[in-house]
Motif scaffolding. Sequence first.
Motif, PDB file in Angstrom:
ATOM      1  N   UNK A 118      43.983  38.403  45.935  1.00 28.48           N
ATOM      2  CA  UNK A 118      43.391  37.079  45.969  1.00 28.48           C
ATOM      3  C   UNK A 118      42.062  37.018  45.230  1.00 28.48           C
ATOM      4  N   UNK A 119      41.174  37.970  45.483  1.00 25.47           N
ATOM      5  CA  UNK A 119      39.859  37.940  44.858  1.00 25.47           C
ATOM      6  C   UNK A 119      39.962  37.989  43.336  1.00 25.47           C
ATOM      7  N   UNK A 120      40.805  38.878  42.851  1.00 24.69           N
ATOM      8  CA  UNK A 120      40.972  39.027  41.405  1.00 24.69           C
ATOM      9  C   UNK A 120      41.548  37.759  40.781  1.00 24.69           C
ATOM     10  N   UNK A 121      42.519  37.155  41.470  1.00 26.69           N
ATOM     11  CA  UNK A 121      43.148  35.943  40.949  1.00 26.69           C
ATOM     12  C   UNK A 121      42.149  34.781  40.926  1.00 26.69           C
ATOM     13  N   UNK A 122      41.381  34.633  41.997  1.00 23.40           N
ATOM     14  CA  UNK A 122      40.417  33.550  42.078  1.00 23.40           C
ATOM     15  C   UNK A 122      39.369  33.676  40.982  1.00 23.40           C
ATOM     16  N   UNK A 123      38.953  34.909  40.696  1.00 24.37           N
ATOM     17  CA  UNK A 123      37.919  35.132  39.683  1.00 24.37           C
ATOM     18  C   UNK A 123      38.449  34.887  38.285  1.00 24.37           C
TER      19      UNK A 123
END
Length: 519
Positions: A118-123
């Motif tokens: 999730x974090x990587x995708x959001x960034x």
Amino acid sequence: MMGDFLFSDEPQEAEKDLDLGTWKVIIVDDEPEVHAVTKLALSDFEFQNKRIEFISAYSGAQAKEVIAEHKDAAIVLLDVVMETDDAGLQVAKFIREDVKNNHIRIILRTGQPGQAPERQVIINYDINDYKSKTELTAQKLFTVIMSSLRSYRDIIAIEQSRLGLEKIITASRDIFSSHSIDQFIDGVMQQLTSILGTAEKAMYATSLVATNHPEEENNKKLIICSGAGDFEQSEGRRIEDIFNHDQLKACNEALINKSIVYKDHYLFAYCSSEFNHNAILFVSGIACQLSDTQRNLIEIFAQNVQQAFENVQLQSEIEQTQQELVFRLSEAVEQRSAETGNHVKRVAHICYVLAVGYGLSKAKAELVRLASPLHDVGKVGIPDAILNKPAKLTPQEWEVMKTHTDKGFTILKDSRREIVNTGAIIAQEHHEKWDGSGYPKGLKGEEINIFGRIVALADVYDALRHKRCYKKPWTVQDVADEINKQKGLHFDPKLVDVFNDSLEELETVLSRYPDTYSI
């Protein structure tokens, strides 16, 4: 425009029958069951009186086609892993970078969150929410759809306001740059049509219109100054002669309450004025439902259009006064040389025809028309004995006569007014010749300002066709032969071609402004 911004003044019972459209939600998932469950969970969903229209895509490639086709979609529920592990991410990238759709809300749904943290995708991707399929219950799905639609609604509202502001800026620029009442009204109508999407008829009426009936001016009767559609031929008529009973009632309501009255498919907008002049803007053929942005834009128009109208009318009055002074000054000069004032009128209109035929813009053609009457203003400094001598001038007298070009230039130069400065150029150069044998400077070819070249031909043509104290009028054929003989010598060759092509129109100008004696 999205229907959730639309509102009506009709009774509540009528609102239930209105088709306010739908919210488009695109479901992108390679599992048919996900589509079915999503549709079932949101089957009774409604937001601002609009239901959801579902559009399905079962692969990343198909999703790109659907998204490109439905650019007005509000939400895309996007699976990450489909034909490839990152198919959904590529679709998200396609939406933002290729289609450049920054309005649609992207909600990623994945059954394998470990493959797309999730974090990587959001960034790395411009998405708006990230949900695991296992946590997305019916209630949470309802919540995320509701919050996303609210975001989408607000984004569209902001975008509409931005576009509306651009239209107002454009309208202000176009309207305030108008140089005539007709141009002004045309600009208002065009901008309103742009804002409202359509307008079958439009009309602007104001009490700030000169009439032949003083009692109407005292009573501030509203007179139609311009219109579009069925009102094109209504200029100068009173609104009482145009509208039916219900329309007049709505118009009076707008005037009394100084407001905007919407009724059926038309509106009456009261236009304020710091000089207390009444004015009404009428538009018909509009949609029954107008967005907040559209209504706000109409209010801005109503608040400012009369002020703009008065400014344009004042500018028009100033320009007409300047033009009249130029013609009267020129007529006074011509009368000193025993010529009628109609000479300058004819030369002005001849110059306009030649300028347009030569390829100059209408603005430049109008400029030479307005400035050309000043071409002989330097003759005020020439003695009457020389100016009105019926016989041929002596060499010494001819040298004095030729000084009228520089005298005219000296009188008119260094003005801050474009017409006067152009007149200075014309006064000095209208006796220059294409082959360089003219005066006062012996300019050659395109060294001579195009305005000077145009007036040179126009002046000679009109002078030859009319009686002077030293000559009889020439026939049309004799004048045409002489001007063609001087092609490339006295006159610009291209201008002579324009003269030949326009001769019939030029003769019409002569007949329209005849001298007091017949030819």
